[in-house]
Motif scaffolding. Structure first.
Motif, PDB file in Angstrom:
ATOM      1  N   MET A 144       0.835  -1.196   0.000  1.00 40.34           N
ATOM      2  CA  MET A 144       0.000   0.000   0.000  1.00 40.34           C
ATOM      3  C   MET A 144       0.873   1.251   0.000  1.00 40.34           C
ATOM      4  O   MET A 144       2.047   1.217   0.354  1.00 40.34           O
ATOM      5  N   LYS A 145       0.257   2.382  -0.358  1.00 42.28           N
ATOM      6  CA  LYS A 145       0.965   3.655  -0.385  1.00 42.28           C
ATOM      7  C   LYS A 145       0.048   4.750   0.141  1.00 42.28           C
ATOM      8  O   LYS A 145      -1.130   4.827  -0.216  1.00 42.28           O
ATOM      9  N   ILE A 146       0.609   5.595   1.002  1.00 41.22           N
ATOM     10  CA  ILE A 146      -0.130   6.747   1.517  1.00 41.22           C
ATOM     11  C   ILE A 146       0.126   7.925   0.582  1.00 41.22           C
ATOM     12  O   ILE A 146       1.274   8.320   0.361  1.00 41.22           O
ATOM     13  N   VAL A 147      -0.924   8.464   0.015  1.00 39.05           N
ATOM     14  CA  VAL A 147      -0.809   9.557  -0.953  1.00 39.05           C
ATOM     15  C   VAL A 147      -1.228  10.866  -0.291  1.00 39.05           C
ATOM     16  O   VAL A 147      -1.800  10.881   0.807  1.00 39.05           O
ATOM     17  N   PRO A 148      -0.919  12.019  -0.923  1.00 43.03           N
ATOM     18  CA  PRO A 148      -1.317  13.312  -0.364  1.00 43.03           C
ATOM     19  C   PRO A 148      -2.807  13.335  -0.017  1.00 43.03           C
ATOM     20  O   PRO A 148      -3.646  12.870  -0.781  1.00 43.03           O
ATOM     21  N   GLY A 149      -3.086  13.885   1.165  1.00 38.68           N
ATOM     22  CA  GLY A 149      -4.448  13.881   1.667  1.00 38.68           C
ATOM     23  C   GLY A 149      -4.689  12.766   2.663  1.00 38.68           C
ATOM     24  O   GLY A 149      -5.751  12.687   3.279  1.00 38.68           O
ATOM     25  N   GLY A 150      -3.664  11.888   2.808  1.00 34.39           N
ATOM     26  CA  GLY A 150      -3.774  10.818   3.801  1.00 34.39           C
ATOM     27  C   GLY A 150      -4.487   9.571   3.318  1.00 34.39           C
ATOM     28  O   GLY A 150      -4.656   8.617   4.083  1.00 34.39           O
ATOM     29  N   ARG A 151      -4.894   9.538   2.054  1.00 37.16           N
ATOM     30  CA  ARG A 151      -5.552   8.347   1.538  1.00 37.16           C
ATOM     31  C   ARG A 151      -4.535   7.219   1.336  1.00 37.16           C
ATOM     32  O   ARG A 151      -3.365   7.463   1.045  1.00 37.16           O
ATOM     33  N   THR A 152      -5.017   5.970   1.473  1.00 33.96           N
ATOM     34  CA  THR A 152      -4.191   4.797   1.243  1.00 33.96           C
ATOM     35  C   THR A 152      -4.671   4.100  -0.015  1.00 33.96           C
ATOM     36  O   THR A 152      -5.859   3.789  -0.145  1.00 33.96           O
ATOM     37  N   VAL A 153      -3.750   3.864  -0.943  1.00 32.89           N
ATOM     38  CA  VAL A 153      -4.092   3.221  -2.209  1.00 32.89           C
ATOM     39  C   VAL A 153      -3.138   2.057  -2.445  1.00 32.89           C
ATOM     40  O   VAL A 153      -2.045   2.020  -1.872  1.00 32.89           O
ATOM     41  N   PRO A 154      -3.521   1.099  -3.275  1.00 37.52           N
ATOM     42  CA  PRO A 154      -2.607  -0.003  -3.591  1.00 37.52           C
ATOM     43  C   PRO A 154      -1.337   0.505  -4.269  1.00 37.52           C
ATOM     44  O   PRO A 154      -1.387   1.411  -5.109  1.00 37.52           O
ATOM     45  N   LEU A 155      -0.207  -0.064  -3.899  1.00 40.06           N
ATOM     46  CA  LEU A 155       1.067   0.281  -4.527  1.00 40.06           C
ATOM     47  C   LEU A 155       1.106  -0.332  -5.923  1.00 40.06           C
ATOM     48  O   LEU A 155       0.866  -1.527  -6.092  1.00 40.06           O
ATOM     49  N   GLU A 156       1.412   0.471  -6.924  1.00 42.34           N
ATOM     50  CA  GLU A 156       1.371   0.001  -8.302  1.00 42.34           C
ATOM     51  C   GLU A 156       2.740  -0.088  -8.963  1.00 42.34           C
ATOM     52  O   GLU A 156       2.864  -0.589 -10.077  1.00 42.34           O
ATOM     53  N   SER A 157       3.790   0.400  -8.298  1.00 43.91           N
ATOM     54  CA  SER A 157       5.137   0.321  -8.866  1.00 43.91           C
ATOM     55  C   SER A 157       6.121   0.046  -7.745  1.00 43.91           C
ATOM     56  O   SER A 157       5.797   0.192  -6.552  1.00 43.91           O
ATOM     57  N   THR A 158       7.339  -0.362  -8.110  1.00 42.50           N
ATOM     58  CA  THR A 158       8.320  -0.683  -7.080  1.00 42.50           C
ATOM     59  C   THR A 158       8.629   0.555  -6.236  1.00 42.50           C
ATOM     60  O   THR A 158       8.780   1.655  -6.774  1.00 42.50           O
ATOM     61  N   PRO A 159       8.727   0.405  -4.929  1.00 39.08           N
ATOM     62  CA  PRO A 159       9.003   1.557  -4.066  1.00 39.08           C
ATOM     63  C   PRO A 159      10.431   2.054  -4.224  1.00 39.08           C
ATOM     64  O   PRO A 159      11.328   1.305  -4.624  1.00 39.08           O
ATOM     65  N   THR A 160      10.647   3.297  -3.872  1.00 36.74           N
ATOM     66  CA  THR A 160      11.952   3.937  -4.047  1.00 36.74           C
ATOM     67  C   THR A 160      12.656   4.122  -2.715  1.00 36.74           C
ATOM     68  O   THR A 160      12.050   3.978  -1.640  1.00 36.74           O
ATOM     69  N   VAL A 161      13.935   4.487  -2.780  1.00 36.25           N
ATOM     70  CA  VAL A 161      14.687   4.799  -1.564  1.00 36.25           C
ATOM     71  C   VAL A 161      14.088   6.021  -0.883  1.00 36.25           C
ATOM     72  O   VAL A 161      14.009   6.086   0.347  1.00 36.25           O
ATOM     73  N   ALA A 162      13.655   6.996  -1.665  1.00 43.00           N
ATOM     74  CA  ALA A 162      13.034   8.185  -1.086  1.00 43.00           C
ATOM     75  C   ALA A 162      11.789   7.816  -0.291  1.00 43.00           C
ATOM     76  O   ALA A 162      11.533   8.361   0.791  1.00 43.00           O
TER      77      ALA A 162
END
Length: 380
Positions: A144-162
């Motif tokens: 999962m990924k937390i996006v601006p606004g605090g929403r949680t969405v499924p992660l669709e690409s490989t995560p980064t070091v950042a």
């Protein structure tokens, strides 16, 4: 209580189980379970009436979709998914992660790298971001990924070091793995399953990195539960007689992988009986998965320590009457006499016959295992 629902929405409790004073439950609701495989959906439905079992979790770990890389003798399974799971078990043991929130962070990357350096082979790249995303294929891992606004969405690409520094990416683990992440003894069982299946030759080195007590202690307990060494005439029977928790999951996982690797065909005689429309592997094929070096001796459930054999040739190999040799042909004990019976004559005729190989060279029997078998051929 562990809530496996999605985005805080839950509709009810499917099961509850008290284990060592702790109660774990599985909750569900509208939109909470995104099924990524039929097998996972079946396990979730079964949990409505039966609490998850450790053997189900172990069997699941035995059949990770790991992929294969390399050519010739260097062809092998990619190590990334089982290594990431070893790192996850350590994070949970350190109490810096929980099954519903495994953070993509620098600590996870560091643990993965330590394990990776011990097992890497040529063509392997240290890339923990790949298994973090692609474990989703297994059905019980949801990145999962937390996006601006605090929403949680499924992660669709490989995560980064950042993103590892920002702490905005995490994964949640569901049944059948989640219930067995809470207790140390269960985590050790999962570690043993991962190492026995994917990295048996690195067991001693890997256990030194574990956050929790040594795998050696558990291995010693496993040995104590098997027949004494020296009972080699029934070594394979002994290897399948252990009383350890989760043994049935280990056996089922090993058998499934090995017989599929050999396309349900006996490596000695070529017999293949595969019945259509049967759900269970044991009901659809006549062949067994035979260990070359017994598990009680080797703690090795990698497919290269196995061979698909029909019932007759499995029995004969267990009793060291026949053995697959490192030269790629079958060897036969001189104790067998052609004139005594048609059965013995059939086994004698196996001498020098080519071993039928698995479909992929990554699962060819290891030379060590073949030498072990030939070295114990019953010559009297």
């Amino acid at each position: 209580m562990s809530d496996l629902g999605g985005d805080g929405v839950s509709g009810g409790t499917l099961w509850a189980e008290e284990r060592s004073g702790q109660v774990f439950s599985l909750s569900w609701g509208i939109g909470t379970c995104r099924m990524r495989s039929n097998r996972h959906a079946q396990l979730m439905m079964n949990s409505a009436t039966h609490p998850p079992k450790l053997e189900d979790a172990i069997e699941t770990l035995y059949r990770l979709h790991v992929g294969i890389i390399g050519n010739g003798p260097e062809r092998h399974e990619r190590p990334h998914k089982p290594l990431l799971l070893l790192a996850v078990l350590d994070l949970v043991a350190e109490r810096v992660a929980e099954p519903h929130k495994i953070k993509w962070g620098m600590r996870l990357r560091s643990l993965f790298t330590q394990y990776f350096e011990l097992v890497k082979q040529r063509d392997d790249d240290s890339s923990p971001e790949n298994p973090f995303l692609y474990l989703r294929k297994e059905g019980w891992w949801e990145p999962m990924k937390i996006v601006p606004g605090g929403r949680t969405v499924p992660l669709e690409s490989t995560p980064t070091v950042a993103e590892a520094n920002a702490g905005t990416v995490y994964a949640r683990i569901s049944t059948p793995i989640e219930p067995f992440l809470h207790l140390q003894k269960d985590r050790m069982e999962l570690r043993l399953a991962l190492v026995s299946r994917y990295f048996p030759g690195k067991m001693e080195a890997l256990r030194r990195l574990f956050i929790e007590p040594s795998l050696h202690d558990m291995s010693s307990a496993y040995r104590a539960s098997t027949q004494p060494e020296g009972r080699e005439m029934e070594s394979e029977l002994a290897s399948d007689a252990e009383s350890e928790v989760g043994k049935s999951g280990r056996s089922a996982g090993f058998r499934r992988k090995v017989v599929e690797a050999y396309d349900f065909q006996c490596a000695a005689c070529g017999l293949r009986i595969k019945l259509p429309g049967q759900k269970e592997l044991r009901e659809m094929t006549f062949v067994d998965a035979a260990h070359l070096i017994p598990f009680s001796t080797s703690f090795n459930d990698h497919p290269t320590n196995g061979m698909a054999l029909c019932k007759n040739h499995h029995w004969a190999m267990d009793r060291f009457l026949i053995a697959p040799g490192p030269s790629g042909v079958w060897e036969v004990s001189r104790k067998l006499m052609r004139h005594r019976s048609a059965g013995e004559a059939e086994l004698v005729e196996l001498q020098g016959r080519r071993i039928i190989p698995p479909l992929d060279d990554a699962y060819l029997p290891s030379r060590e295992a073949l030498e072990w078998r030939v070295g114990r051929l019953w010559e009297g």
